[in-house]
Design a protein around this motif. Structure first.
Motif: not given
Ligand SMILES: Nc1nc2c(ncn2[C@@H]2O[C@H](COP(=O)(O)OP(=O)(O)OP(=O)(O)O)[C@@H](O)[C@H]2O)c(=O)[nH]1
Ligand SMILES: [Mg+2]
Lengths: 659, 87
Positions: B22-34
């Motif tokens: 569900a991420c936006e393309i090109n947007e740097l995201m921080t991983i919350k959990s696996i």
């Protein structure tokens, strides 16, 4: 002195190994090429000392964490065989991941030198890496190199000498090892530690999370809809160049050479030479081996093209494109890499299944990957495409796609037989950047493969041909076979009963059966034996054939319709590959039950496919069924029945177990 | 407004972390959990530097395959993996 090469997959370990030892181990632009350790001796011109240096190439691994059990080869190697120095090869374009492994290696207590590989590309991208900072922070020497351009190798070996026996203090130490939880905690800190070093030492012009031209190409070639058609077009292009244009063009010259050798040898042998020895030498050796060597240019051109593709980084994308399809039959994109390797030779292909973690997936792939047409099968394909289908490139392309289809179908059946409904395994693959493939590298790869092909032709194939020639020349009483009574030879006698079973497939002729049977030893034998039993040396140029063999066209000699020829080709391609591949399967499957199952499955597959092609094809072209249609149908139904029986039995057993 | 954007808003309203699909393309995201029950998957991702607190960028979506950037390298991951990575 012993040096171990360790590093992440695809960082260039084998390229470096080849560069400093002069070996020809295989290199590919995707992760997971090397699966077993290789040893070699460092070339003398790289260092001055008067001592031999042994170097060991290890399979690539991303980390050495104690919880990734499968990736412990490096750790075990270092523990058990204590090398003097470890060269840690790093793809300089990816410091933040690679250096984590470096910090782990530094904890082992063996002197480490870091080789920053692919330095050529770093310069291109205008990334600035301060090696002094790196070296200071890591507490070990850091040498920029380019394995591909032979740069920095001398300094690298020199440094190994300097640090041998020295103590290095690991910059980051994992304190608590007993508790897995704590190790995980400590390793997270390890990543932070590395990030800090990278921030300090590396200045990127463009950060890695920006869209690049490579991503644009990916969106096209790995596109959900375009991916497969593009792959098909590329394969077709490769085939039409190697099999229909450049390949035969070179082959014509070569075959002319072999023909003159034949004529020369014939004239050189005086009347005194016994006719027996004469035919053995002329038809058995020059004829049989020559028939195969005649295909060498076609094969080399094909290998050249495949090497270009591999080098470009495209093959990793094929795995991505195929992943959703493979998932449907319980495999994943990872099974594509062994299949790609198998297009050269099935043996390394089967061995490379080791990188697949799930046991059923691994075994299924090892069992099926040899359905891909390998280099040895190419002469067979080229022969039949040339003689019966006017060198059409679609024949070869079709065989590759048929190979893929058979593997997909096979995987489906095997999953049913194992009654495995477990969850799908996940698929992740690092995507190397695209690059212009190097003609020089492809050329080297082509020469190496060509050499291997010729070596095989003048050893195993030569011996097989001599044996076939002898079996064809004598009767069981060791009398020479008389003219016109060819059916009394040992070869004819052994092959005839088997030929009987081949009638429903359209080629119930003992000569063809004999060729197919010798093909189980090595596939090139099919062509060699056909050359021997029909007394033909030149398969490439069918016009000259009239001169050489003094008979009508080869197609006429074989006595086959085009449909039957296709069936015969399919039978040869989709039955068990060769003894050596079966040996490799035995080693990787680690189960007699699976091995026997595999051979039976392959025999059945070849038979059923050939039957369907011959009977349906004959019906479509002539409106009548081919000979032995009903006997064959019976056999095919029995084969299918057996498989269905096993599937039901296993599924009932599982249901009972569950209850 | 894209579907991904709506989804993100919706999920963050409910306080659920969303996953990479569900991420936006090109947007740097921080991983919350696996989130996975497969320890092998978790360990492998870990060795690539893909774990909570690290960053991930979605580069492109090709059918059921997701191309992502994790610690300076490009990977192709399948939907199953993409769903396990919560951001
Ligand atoms: N540009 C550049 N490419 C390189 C260099 N060294 C190796 N490569 C390329 O990197 C790719 C991987 O090389 P390999 O030697 O197979 O890597 P490996 O580390 O042995 O890989 P695995 O056996 O899969 O672990 C190949 O396509 C090489 O051509 C280099 O110095 N510069
Ligand atoms: Mg290697």
């Amino acid at each position: 002195m012993r040096i171990a090469l360790a590093g992440n997959p695809n960082s260039g370990k084998t390229t470096l190994f080849n560069a400093i030892t002069g070996s020809i181990e295989s290199v590919g632009n995707w992760p997971g090429v090397t699966v077993a350790r290789k040893e070699g001796e460092v070339k003398r011109n790289l260092y001055k000392k008067n001592e031999a240096i042994r170097i060991i190439d290890l399979p690539g691994t991303y980390s050495m964490s104690p919880f990734t059990l499968e990736e412990r080869i490096t750790r075990d190697f270092v523990r058990n065989e204590s090398p003097d120095v470890i060269i840690n090869i790093i793809d300089a374009n990816n410091l933040s991941r690679s250096l984590v492994y470096t910090t782990q290696l530094l904890e082992l207590g063996v002197p480490v030198v870091v080789a920053l590989n692919k330095w050529d590309t770093v310069k291109q991208k205008q990334t600035d890496i301060n090696t002094e900072t790196l070296s200071k922070q890591l507490n070990c020497p850091v040498i920029p190199i380019s394995a591909i351009q032979n740069q920095g190798l001398r300094i690298l070996i020199e440094t190994c000498y300097q640090i041998k026996g020295k103590k290095q203090i690991a910059p980051y130490r994992c304190m608590i090892v007993e508790n897995v939880e704590h190790v995980a905690e400590s390793d997270k800190k390890r990543f932070e530690f590395v990030s800090a070093i990278v921030t300090e030492a590396e200045k990127r012009k463009v950060t890695s999370d920006k869209q690049t031209i490579h991503d644009t190409i990916d969106r096209i070639v790995a596109n959900r809809y375009l991916g497969m058609p593009i792959f098909a077009i590329i394969l077709y292009a490769v085939f039409s160049i190697s099999q229909s244009t450049i390949g035969p063009w070179i082959a014509d010259y070569m075959v002319a050479g072999i023909d003159s050798l034949y004529v020369f040898a014939e004239s050189a042998m005086s009347e005194a030479v016994s006719p027996l020895l004469k035919t053995l030498l002329l038809d058995g050796i020059i004829g049989g081996v020559g028939a195969i060597v005649g295909f060498l240019p076609l094969i080399m051109v094909l290998f050249f093209m495949l090497a270009l593709l591999e080098d470009s980084g495209y093959m990793a994308r094929v795995a991505v494109v195929m992943d959703p399809i493979m998932k449907k039959v319980g495999l994943s994109g990872r099974s594509i890499i062994p299949m790609v390797i198998s297009t050269g030779c099935a043996i390394p292909g089967i061995m490379s299944t080791r990188t697949i973690k799930n046991e059923r997936e691994r075994r299924t792939t090892a069992m099926l990957t040899s359905f891909m047409p390998c280099g040895a099968k190419l002469p067979v394909i080229a022969l039949f495409a040339g003689v019966f289908f006017q060198e059409a490139a679609w024949v070869g392309t079709l065989m590759y796609f048929l190979g893929i289809l058979v593997i997909i179908f096979g995987a489906y059946v095997i999953r049913k037989i194992n009654n495995d409904t477990s969850k799908k395994s996940f698929f992740i693959m690092e995507l190397p950047e695209y690059r212009w493939p190097s003609v020089k590298r492809a050329f080297t790869s082509m020469i190496n493969q060509g050499k291997a092909f010729v070596t095989k032709a003048v050893t195993i194939i030569l011996i097989s041909n001599v044996v076939v020639q002898i079996m064809q020349t004598f009767t069981w009483q060791f009398q020479l076979v008389e003219e016109g009574l060819e059916a009394t030879s040992i070869l004819a006698n052994i092959s005839s009963p088997i030929a009987f079973a081949m009638i429903p497939l359209g080629f119930g002729i003992w000569q063809l059966t004999a060729a197919a049977v010798t093909g189980f030893i090595a596939k090139e034998n099919v062509v060699g034996t056909l050359a021997v039993v029909f007394g033909i040396t030149n398969f490439i140029n069918t016009e000259e054939l009239i001169l050489v063999s003094g008979s009508i066209e080869v197609a006429g000699i074989f006595g086959l319709t085009s449909v039957a020829a296709l069936a015969y080709l399919v039978f040869n391609l989709f039955t068990p590959p060769c003894f050596a591949a079966i040996g490799a399967m035995n080693a990787e499957l680690e189960s007699k039950k699976w091995l026997i199952g595999s051979i039976a499955f392959q025999l059945g597959m070849g038979y059923v496919l050939a039957y369907l092609i011959y009977q349906i094809g004959t019906f479509a072209t002539t409106g009548q069924l081919g000979s032995g249609a009903f006997a064959g149908l019976f056999t095919v139904l029995v084969l299918i029945g057996i498989v269905l029986l096993i599937i039901t039995k296993n599924s009932v057993e599982t249901t009972l177990k569950v209850q | 407004m894209s579907k991904a954007f709506l989804m993100k808003g919706f999920q963050s309203l409910r306080g659920n972390p969303m996953d990479v699909t569900a991420c936006e393309i090109n947007e740097l995201m921080t991983i919350k959990s696996i989130e996975t029950i497969d320890p092998e998957m978790r360990d492998f991702l870990f060795s690539l530097g893909c774990f909570e607190g690290r960053t991930i960028t979605l580069i492109s979506i090709l059918g059921s395959t997701y191309i992502v950037n994790i610690s300076d390298a490009r990977y192709s991951i399948d939907a199953q993996l993409a769903q396990a990575i919560k951001v």
